[in-house]
Design a protein around this motif. Sequence first.
Motif, PDB file in Angstrom:
ATOM      1  N   ASP A 177       6.003  -4.280  39.337  1.00  0.00           N
ATOM      2  CA  ASP A 177       7.528  -3.951  39.661  1.00  0.00           C
ATOM      3  C   ASP A 177       8.196  -5.106  39.542  1.00  0.00           C
ATOM      4  O   ASP A 177       9.511  -4.955  39.097  1.00  0.00           O
ATOM      5  N   ALA A 178       7.939  -6.323  40.049  1.00  0.00           N
ATOM      6  CA  ALA A 178       8.913  -7.324  40.219  1.00  0.00           C
ATOM      7  C   ALA A 178       9.315  -7.722  38.656  1.00  0.00           C
ATOM      8  O   ALA A 178      10.377  -8.141  38.395  1.00  0.00           O
ATOM      9  N   GLU A 206       8.923  -6.043  35.936  1.00  0.00           N
ATOM     10  CA  GLU A 206       9.806  -5.062  35.337  1.00  0.00           C
ATOM     11  C   GLU A 206      11.192  -4.788  35.900  1.00  0.00           C
ATOM     12  O   GLU A 206      12.042  -4.437  34.875  1.00  0.00           O
ATOM     13  N   GLN A 207      11.393  -5.268  37.010  1.00  0.00           N
ATOM     14  CA  GLN A 207      12.564  -5.331  37.698  1.00  0.00           C
ATOM     15  C   GLN A 207      13.552  -6.247  36.886  1.00  0.00           C
ATOM     16  O   GLN A 207      14.753  -5.985  36.522  1.00  0.00           O
ATOM     17  N   LEU A 216      14.664  -4.904  33.591  1.00  0.00           N
ATOM     18  CA  LEU A 216      15.857  -4.193  33.833  1.00  0.00           C
ATOM     19  C   LEU A 216      17.261  -5.038  34.061  1.00  0.00           C
ATOM     20  O   LEU A 216      18.291  -4.814  33.690  1.00  0.00           O
ATOM     21  N   LYS A 217      16.967  -6.083  34.784  1.00  0.00           N
ATOM     22  CA  LYS A 217      18.045  -7.316  35.151  1.00  0.00           C
ATOM     23  C   LYS A 217      18.539  -7.683  33.704  1.00  0.00           C
ATOM     24  O   LYS A 217      19.807  -7.596  33.301  1.00  0.00           O
ATOM     25  N   SER A 257      15.520  -0.203  28.078  1.00  0.00           N
ATOM     26  CA  SER A 257      15.002  -1.363  28.672  1.00  0.00           C
ATOM     27  C   SER A 257      13.775  -1.872  27.657  1.00  0.00           C
ATOM     28  O   SER A 257      13.597  -3.013  27.632  1.00  0.00           O
ATOM     29  N   GLY A 312      15.349 -13.143  36.307  1.00  0.00           N
ATOM     30  CA  GLY A 312      15.985 -12.149  36.918  1.00  0.00           C
ATOM     31  C   GLY A 312      16.989 -12.606  38.134  1.00  0.00           C
ATOM     32  O   GLY A 312      17.974 -12.302  38.121  1.00  0.00           O
TER      33      GLY A 312
END
Length: 404
Positions: A66-67, A69-70, A73-74, A84, A285
Amino acid sequence: MKDIQKIRADFPILNEKVNGKPLVYFDNAATSQKPQVVIDAIVDYYSKINANIHRGVHTLSQVATDAYEQARLKVQKHFNANKSYEIILTAGTTHSINIVATGFTDILKAGDEIIVSALEHHSNIVPWQMLCERTGAVLKVIPFNEEGELQMDVYDSLLSDKTKLVFSNHISNALGTINPVQEIIDKAHAVGAAVLIDGAQACPHIKPDVQAMGVDFYVASAHKLCGPTGVGVLYGKEEWLNKLPPYQGGGEMIETVTFEKTTYAGLPHKFEAGTPNIAGGIAFGVALDYMNAIGFDEIAAYEDELLQYGTEKLLEIDGIKIYGTSENKAAVISFNLEGVHPFDVGSILDKLGVAVRTGHHCAQPIMNYYDIPGTVRASFAFYNTKEEIDVFIEAVKKAKMMLS
Ligand code: C6P
């Protein structure tokens, strides 16, 4: 810059001494320094959520995924990519360029033409030469003038229906020239060519909007943007990324594997074989968040002030020649002291705590044009100050006294 002292306090390395002197770090074009939040993000990943990503059902793996993939997104938001999965996380600009250059091997045929600017870093010359060797395509070069500006009339004359790819950096690392990338892109598209823009030097100063530019590929390195080394971005338009074959085979880039046939994963994983730099991606990110919180308009305006101040002060010294004098310049000053080798100037500056790069800056054709072995390059970032420029100027004067 508002709160410059507060910003400087975010960068632990700026309190270091080098050769017994307070560090004046003017080698930002080589790599930027890292704020504590970025360093913390790396430590936090390894101390709290270290696990491989996209693989495990266990909690840590999911948290790490998750971190990561976040972070993607950033990056997507920062570059304003439409999807994305148009953001491929790579090991850096060089890696990103090689993915594209290798991917064009089966697309180009003998006699096709690739246009590159003469202001390129070696990472933007050699992969295209290798591509030409593999395919029989021909490399054409847009020359530049004494000021370090691309000769766009020659570009016009090079473009034709044979042109399949055009490549330019957004900002020259050796001279600081901001190239007219929109014109380059629009004119290339008018003849049906794809365009790759190297944003390695632009991204620390400018927030690129890949959709507004309409560019096919845009690449950058995290380490020049307050992020870690070993992480980079390849933005590609979805239709191009679907057309290009994978660059490396391995884990995570597949859909199914048998000894008879392998099918590939979709985007972005097709280009992300093997375990990536997970901590680095997450920290990238965080670096983007950090720089966006300061604001790129503010960063660009302040760095321009530093550029004008540094240029003015340097030119007050007799025997200084600055290379790259375009009106459109980022905060890079490449110069020489008359009759003195740049390496000698750089060594004396180093003894005085001032870090600059000397040499050809991985851009030998530029040095050949000016018929010099290299330059001294001072490159500024938003955490530098005019007081540091004063220290640098005194150090150059001292070098001049000792060497000439
Ligand atoms: N320029 C400099 O001191 P990597 O090494 O892959 O992160 O970036 C390569 C690269 C590509 N294009 C441009 C315009 C660059 O400036 C660089 C890196 C550094 O100028 C290190 S050689």
